[in-house]
Design an enzyme around this catalytic site. Structure first.
Site, PDB file in Angstrom:
ATOM      1  N   ARG A  45      45.652  40.386  35.985  1.00 28.94           N
ATOM      2  CA  ARG A  45      46.760  41.010  35.257  1.00 28.94           C
ATOM      3  C   ARG A  45      46.256  42.234  34.503  1.00 28.94           C
ATOM      4  O   ARG A  45      45.208  42.196  33.871  1.00 28.94           O
ATOM      5  CB  ARG A  45      47.345  39.994  34.275  1.00 28.94           C
ATOM      6  CG  ARG A  45      48.342  40.580  33.311  1.00 28.94           C
ATOM      7  CD  ARG A  45      48.986  39.520  32.457  1.00 28.94           C
ATOM      8  NE  ARG A  45      49.963  38.762  33.231  1.00 28.94           N
ATOM      9  CZ  ARG A  45      50.274  37.483  33.005  1.00 28.94           C
ATOM     10  NH1 ARG A  45      49.667  36.810  32.070  1.00 28.94           N
ATOM     11  NH2 ARG A  45      51.182  36.884  33.751  1.00 28.94           N
TER      12      ARG A  45
ATOM     13  N   GLU B 267      34.424  48.831  34.506  1.00 31.13           N
ATOM     14  CA  GLU B 267      33.266  49.176  35.328  1.00 31.13           C
ATOM     15  C   GLU B 267      33.626  49.205  36.803  1.00 31.13           C
ATOM     16  O   GLU B 267      33.009  49.929  37.592  1.00 31.13           O
ATOM     17  CB  GLU B 267      32.129  48.198  35.038  1.00 31.13           C
ATOM     18  CG  GLU B 267      31.700  48.308  33.579  1.00 31.13           C
ATOM     19  CD  GLU B 267      30.500  47.464  33.210  1.00 31.13           C
ATOM     20  OE1 GLU B 267      30.223  46.467  33.896  1.00 31.13           O
ATOM     21  OE2 GLU B 267      29.831  47.813  32.219  1.00 31.13           O
TER      22      GLU B 267
END
Lengths: 737, 214
Positions: free
Chosen positions: A620, A697
């Site tokens: 989500r 990342e």
């Protein structure tokens, strides 16, 4: 709150606040210059002394003598602190090198002294007057000399993917030998610098034996621990505050010399001292992402199914240091029955290597995802089809262990459609647009989702405001905002009603910011505290949690509606999210398809990025606006890694030569085109009650390879030695007019 | 200091290549314990206007405009990212032109009119560029942001004034607020968080609203 079963339906699923692209709540402060960073706390200390750190002029050896007389006699100087004056210091286990040298010197620009004066100008000038005689010893500065000889070494830095020294599954050598199609390639990535915009900075204040530092740090609880260990004072006597952090990217995961030297200086001077590293000090005094040399061997059948996959990586660090675990993702990204991964660690006397955004995966994917491109070409297959063919829904090393949720195929297919992949000419060097050779490249993005305990306190004031306090940091990631959204969703109040206090060790300890774990874990900790608040309110009202609803600033119980201020005013609760073994039972990772189009000047070899798209599958998305910013920022860093970033080692003296922003090139406005990001609409209930995962990342992982593959598609020139600068292309470019 | 140290090392380093061990002495220009008279800092009086307010300061002549703002006037919105004119975080507007305030000494600005990020707007009253940065998320950590915004405001003024850039096709024709022009002109402001794509959107929206030719 123990999270040991996959999440079921919970209040976050209402998606009234979570999932919306709210503007950052700290935006008005940041855009007007009113958000105070560590060096700017005039509100805390009106008249601090200024510290200026002097770094070692040698890379390895000993300090033979230090003469501070001239510096001490200089105008405005209050104190000079060297190892002789510092008193006993320890090295925390999280630091490879000491933060203050003496008498041993472990690396160039390691702090050897701090000069404290009444002004910045006086401290800086006096630092030039400290006379130091060094006994210099030869050092090891050249990674290439140890490639092939360095011993295997595993690592688990606590920031990112741990890695065994050598992992084997099946019989790689036999399978590779018998594979009908195979490649064996070596790649190298250079040392890189985080180069966040705010230099490390600290204001240190002693009150008796109690120390408070206002500093720029990603991990508050670690900073308390490491300051306590380094200074040999009790943890209870250390307070760390990082209200705003001007970027970190891993450089501020652990305290650096600014914090320790400011504390020492303030103790010696008997007054508050503030210290900022200069820009040139950041490269050699602090940490960097270590360079790697990587060898990848892939073997496949004519059908394109990988039968043998090997990824070995060499990197270097100071004695006692850790490798850059570049092979981590190769354990998990593609199927294949016979596997070998290994990290080897050379000993180097360069500054300390350590985590930089997506440690391991960022350089690892710059090699693996180029090798996949090369292998697809060797097989005569489309690179996307080749990746999809070798997708795996289970951990290839432990086939009984499934991914919690994995839709890499969805990322690649949707990305191909949106990017216009079908228009790519698979033969390289064929597409011209004026003076530009144009090419497209793709790479898979992969980064694990890490689970960390995270605590928070939630209070409801008597006038109905909700106050969340946690030592979580916002390093540009959007923590303030997504934490406010979480509390607003859980307690049924508008965003404006929520106050978020972050970055203070007097607040409950959070996951902190690192390894793309901050968003999911810190909000899950706030979820836990809010759930406890809901339970206690229900109990107070003589009900149970299942029967009451928090909505519109009110608590609803059957037909009764009670304002939150009345139901909960004055209540304060604290809780933490703590994880069971779902992170072990399932492999939790995030996925992306990165697409890049470049133009390469047919005459000069200059590379320009023309278009970029990332399609991400990361559970989500709590705030699509700040999450998208995380991804475009990471894509930008990926362009830097592919095309320009290179901390050049002077192998005679042992330091990074290009130690500032003029010489170490990071992308600027002119380097970056409009960027597109698509998040797949998904949740991962195995990750946390938020059903979210990390994205910060993921956005970087694979980008460098996608750029590299696009350059190859444009030119037919394969550069395996990053960064891909024009000097490496120009000799081999296709003939032009 | 770095220049001096590195020069010393380079000279000896060249001589010492291959040597097993060597002594390096990093010697200051002054050898005695007593400071030479020329080391006494000189101060000077300077007065300028900052964000519409007159400021009179007695400053060490080595104080940059940036440090005068941050350390003496406590206007910490202007950031020190490099102190070398390489990053743009310290950008302020002086007499209508953007400059790197770390590259200029405060005493050189007698009588100047300085506008910092604090002078453009306040949290409760954002200037249109500040509001556009918030709307388009043209920042992340926020450290380069004041410099980006000061530059962005000045860039639109430069385009309106017809000042060409490196990417302007015709030096004599009016410039336009194309993405290429904005990117080129903003390239002195580094954002390591990588908000560039969003910053260009924010600037384009402000340019459009203010009728700057697109």
């Amino acid at each position: 709150m123990k999270f040991d079963q996959p999440a079921t339906t919970n209040p976050i699923d209402q998606l009234k606040v979570i999932g919306y692209p709210h503007d950052r709540i700290d935006g008005p402060l940041k855009t007007t210059g009113h958000a105070p960073y560590a060096y700017e706390r005039h509100d805390i200390v009106a008249d601090p002394a200024y510290g200026f750190i002097l770094g070692s002029a040698i890379a390895k050896g000993r300090i033979a003598s230090i003469d501070t007389g001239a510096a001490l006699a200089a105008p405005g100087v209050l104190k000079v602190v060297t190892w002789k004056e510092a008193g006993p210091l320890a090295k925390s286990k999280n630091h490879t090198a000491h933060l203050l040298a003496g008498p041993e010197v472990e690396h160039y620009d390691q702090a050897v002294a701090i000069v404290v004066a009444d002004s910045f100008e006086n401290a800086r000038a006096a630092a030039k007057l400290v006379r130091i005689d060094y006994q210099r010893e030869p050092g090891r500065f050249d990674l290439s000399q140890q490639v092939g000889r360095a011993p295997p070494k595993g690592a688990s830095s606590g920031e990112g993917s741990g890695s065994e020294p050598v992992d084997r599954v099946g019989d790689f050598e036999a399978a590779y030998a018998s594979a009908p199609v195979k490649i064996d390639r070596s790649y190298s990535t250079p040392d890189q610098s985080h180069s966040m915009m705010e230099p490390h900075a600290t204001l240190a204040v002693w009150n008796g034996d109690r120390l408070t530092v206002w500093t720029s740090n990603q991990m508050i609880a670690w900073a308390v621990r490491d300051l306590s260990e380094t200074l040999k004072i009790p943890k209870e006597n250390v307070r760390v505050v990082s209200t705003y952090v001007g970027g970190g990217f891993g450089a501020k995961l652990w305290i650096r010399s600014d914090a320790v030297m400011a504390a020492l200086a303030a103790r010696a001077a008997g007054r508050p001292v503030k210290v900022a590293l200069t820009r040139p000090q950041i490269m050699n005094n602090t940490t960097h992402r270590p360079a790697t040399v990587q060898r990848i061997r892939l073997g496949a059948g004519h059908d394109g199914k990988i039968t043998a996959i090997a990824h070995e990586s060499w990197s270097g660090d100071l004695p006692g240091g850790k490798p850059e675990t570049s092979v981590s993702q190769t354990k998990l990204l593609y199927a294949g029955a016979n596997r070998l991964t290994a990290d080897y660690l050379a000993t180097l006397d360069l500054p300390e290597g350590n985590a930089m955004r997506a440690p391991g995966e960022a350089p690892g994917l710059m090699a693996l995802e180029v090798a996949m491109d090369e292998m697809a070409e060797a097989l005569g297959q489309d690179p996307i089809a080749f990746r999809i063919l070798n997708d795996t829904q289970v951990d290839p090393e432990k086939p009984g262990r499934a991914f919690s949720h994995r839709n890499l195929i969805g990322c690649l297919e949707l990305g191909a459609d949106r990017f216009g992949w079908s228009r790519r000419n698979p033969r390289p060097g064929q597409v011209r647009a004026g003076r530009w050779l144009v090419g497209m490249g793709v790479a898979a993005g992969f980064r694990n989702n890490l689970l960390m305990k995270s605590a928070a306190r939630v209070e409801v004031t008597r006038d109905g405001r909700v106050v969340v306090s946690t030592d979580m940091t916002d390093i540009g990631t959007g923590s303030y905002t997504i934490i406010a959204q979480t509390a607003a969703e859980m307690l049924g109040v508008p965003m404006e009603t929520v106050t978020v206090n972050l970055g203070d060790s007097s607040f409950p300890a959070s996951s902190g910011s690192g390894g793309q774990w901050g968003g999911n874990n810190s909000t899950a900790g706030v979820y836990a505290a809010c759930q406890k608040m809901r339970d206690e309110v229900a109990q107070k009202l003589g009900s149970n949690s299942a029967d009451i609803h928090f909505e519109g600033g009110q608590v609803q119980m059957g037909d009764r509606r009670i304002p939150l201020a009345e139901a909960a005013g004055g209540m304060s609760v604290e809780d933490a999210i703590e994880y069971g073994d779902l992170g072990k039972t399932y492999q939790q990772s995030t996925f992306a398809g990165h697409f890049v189009e470049v133009g390469v000047d047919a005459f000069t070899g200059e590379v320009r990025v023309r278009r970029m798209l990332a399609v991400c599958a990361a559970g989500r998305i709590l705030n699509p606006k700040s999450a998208r910013s995380q991804v475009i920022g990471a894509m930008t860093m990926g362009v830097g890694a592919a095309l320009m970033e290179d901390a050049v080692v002077d192998k005679r003296i042992g330091y990074f030569v290009n130690h500032d922003l003029a010489e170490y090139h990071v992308p600027v406005h002119a380097d970056i085109p409009h960027q597109e990001v698509i998040f797949l609409d998904e949740t991962d209930p195995i990750s946390s009650p938020m059903k979210a995962k990390g994205v910060g990342e993921l956005g970087l992982c694979g980008v460098g390879a996608a750029v590299s593959n696009a350059v190859y598609n444009a030119t037919g020139v394969r550069v395996r030695d990053y960064p891909i600068t024009l000097d490496k292309l120009i000799e081999r470019l296709p003939e032009v007019a | 200091m770095y220049e001096a140290v590195d020069a010393e090392l380079s000279r000896r380093g060249v001589l010492a290549v291959g040597a097993a061990s060597m002594a390096v002495s990093v010697a200051p220009a002054v050898g005695s314990a007593r400071p030479a008279p020329e080391l006494q800092p000189s101060t000077a009086h300077v007065a300028f206007e900052v964000n519409g307010e007159r400021q009179a300061l007695e400053l060490d002549t080595r104080t940059t405009l940036l440090d005068a703002l941050r350390e003496h006037l406590h206007l910490t919105g202007s950031k020190k990212g490099c102190d070398h004119g390489q990053c743009g975080a310290c950008t302020v507007i002086v007499d209508g032109r953007r400059i790197n305030s770390c590259l200029t000494l405060a005493v050189m600005h007698e009588g100047s009119r300085v506008t910092t990020i604090e002078g453009l707007g306040s949290p409760g009253r954002l200037n249109p560029m500040q509001a556009a940065f918030v709307k388009h998320d043209g920042y992340q950590c926020g450290y380069c942001t004041p410099g980006q915004i000061c530059s962005a405001v000045a860039v639109l003024d430069e385009i309106r004034a017809g000042i060409p850039s490196h990417v302007s096709a015709d030096l004599n024709a009016p410039s336009a607020t194309t993405s290429d022009e904005l990117r080129e002109r903003m390239s002195g402001n580094i954002c390591r968080c990588g908000a560039y794509s969003n910053i260009i959107k924010a600037m384009s929206e402000v340019a459009e609203a203010s009728g700057t030719p697109a």
